[in-house]
Design a protein around this motif. Structure first.
Motif, mmCIF file in Angstrom:
data_model
loop_
_atom_site.group_PDB
_atom_site.id
_atom_site.type_symbol
_atom_site.label_atom_id
_atom_site.label_comp_id
_atom_site.label_asym_id
_atom_site.label_seq_id
_atom_site.Cartn_x
_atom_site.Cartn_y
_atom_site.Cartn_z
ATOM 1 N N ASP A 182 0.847 -1.192 0.000
ATOM 2 C CA ASP A 182 0.000 0.000 0.000
ATOM 3 C C ASP A 182 0.883 1.242 0.000
ATOM 4 O O ASP A 182 1.691 1.444 0.903
ATOM 5 C CB ASP A 182 -0.892 -0.014 1.254
ATOM 6 N N LEU A 183 0.732 2.081 -1.009
ATOM 7 C CA LEU A 183 1.530 3.300 -1.140
ATOM 8 C C LEU A 183 0.747 4.558 -0.766
ATOM 9 O O LEU A 183 1.237 5.674 -0.938
ATOM 10 C CB LEU A 183 2.045 3.442 -2.574
ATOM 11 N N THR A 184 -0.444 4.376 -0.234
ATOM 12 C CA THR A 184 -1.314 5.494 0.107
ATOM 13 C C THR A 184 -0.673 6.379 1.176
ATOM 14 O O THR A 184 -0.102 5.886 2.145
ATOM 15 C CB THR A 184 -2.665 4.968 0.647
ATOM 16 N N ASP A 185 -0.770 7.702 0.978
ATOM 17 C CA ASP A 185 -0.300 8.649 1.986
ATOM 18 C C ASP A 185 -1.443 8.883 2.971
ATOM 19 O O ASP A 185 -2.411 9.584 2.667
ATOM 20 C CB ASP A 185 0.121 9.963 1.334
ATOM 21 N N TYR A 186 -1.345 8.292 4.144
ATOM 22 C CA TYR A 186 -2.376 8.426 5.164
ATOM 23 C C TYR A 186 -2.098 9.593 6.111
ATOM 24 O O TYR A 186 -2.812 9.765 7.099
ATOM 25 C CB TYR A 186 -2.473 7.134 5.986
ATOM 26 N N GLY A 187 -1.076 10.364 5.827
ATOM 27 C CA GLY A 187 -0.737 11.488 6.689
ATOM 28 C C GLY A 187 -0.299 10.993 8.062
ATOM 29 O O GLY A 187 0.505 10.082 8.172
ATOM 30 N N ASP A 188 -0.875 11.584 9.101
ATOM 31 C CA ASP A 188 -0.511 11.226 10.470
ATOM 32 C C ASP A 188 -1.311 10.054 11.022
ATOM 33 O O ASP A 188 -1.166 9.706 12.192
ATOM 34 C CB ASP A 188 -0.720 12.433 11.398
ATOM 35 N N GLN A 189 -2.170 9.424 10.201
ATOM 36 C CA GLN A 189 -3.016 8.352 10.696
ATOM 37 C C GLN A 189 -2.922 7.104 9.832
ATOM 38 O O GLN A 189 -3.913 6.680 9.213
ATOM 39 C CB GLN A 189 -4.459 8.822 10.788
ATOM 40 N N PRO A 190 -1.764 6.482 9.776
ATOM 41 C CA PRO A 190 -1.646 5.247 8.987
ATOM 42 C C PRO A 190 -2.434 4.121 9.649
ATOM 43 O O PRO A 190 -2.681 4.149 10.856
ATOM 44 C CB PRO A 190 -0.150 4.955 9.012
ATOM 45 N N PRO A 191 -2.833 3.114 8.880
ATOM 46 C CA PRO A 191 -3.570 1.991 9.460
ATOM 47 C C PRO A 191 -2.681 1.205 10.428
ATOM 48 O O PRO A 191 -1.457 1.208 10.309
ATOM 49 C CB PRO A 191 -3.959 1.133 8.255
#
Length: 69
Positions: A45-54
């Protein structure tokens, strides 16, 4: 999960499968006969979740061998 999500997933995996197959066939054509080819396919997963990654990042690794002729 919606049918549209499932369609997007299938399209991505199909595109990967076709491109991977073509790349492996080209690679084997260059190598010719020889030792088995050991491969690793990784899904990340390359998604940028900012300060809240899974809590559990998506990661799938599949390893296998293609027999030499």
């Amino acid at each position: 999960m919606s049918e549209e999500n499932r369609k997007d997933i299938r399209m991505l995996l199909k595109r990967f499968g076709v491109q991977a197959d073509e790349a492996i066939v080209r690679h084997l054509a260059v190598l010719g006969d020889g030792i088995p080819l050991r491969l690793r396919c990784t899904l990340e997963d390359l998604t940028d979740y900012g300060d809240q990654p899974p809590n559990s990042p998506l990661s799938v690794v599949v390893e296998g061998e293609i027999q030499a002729e």
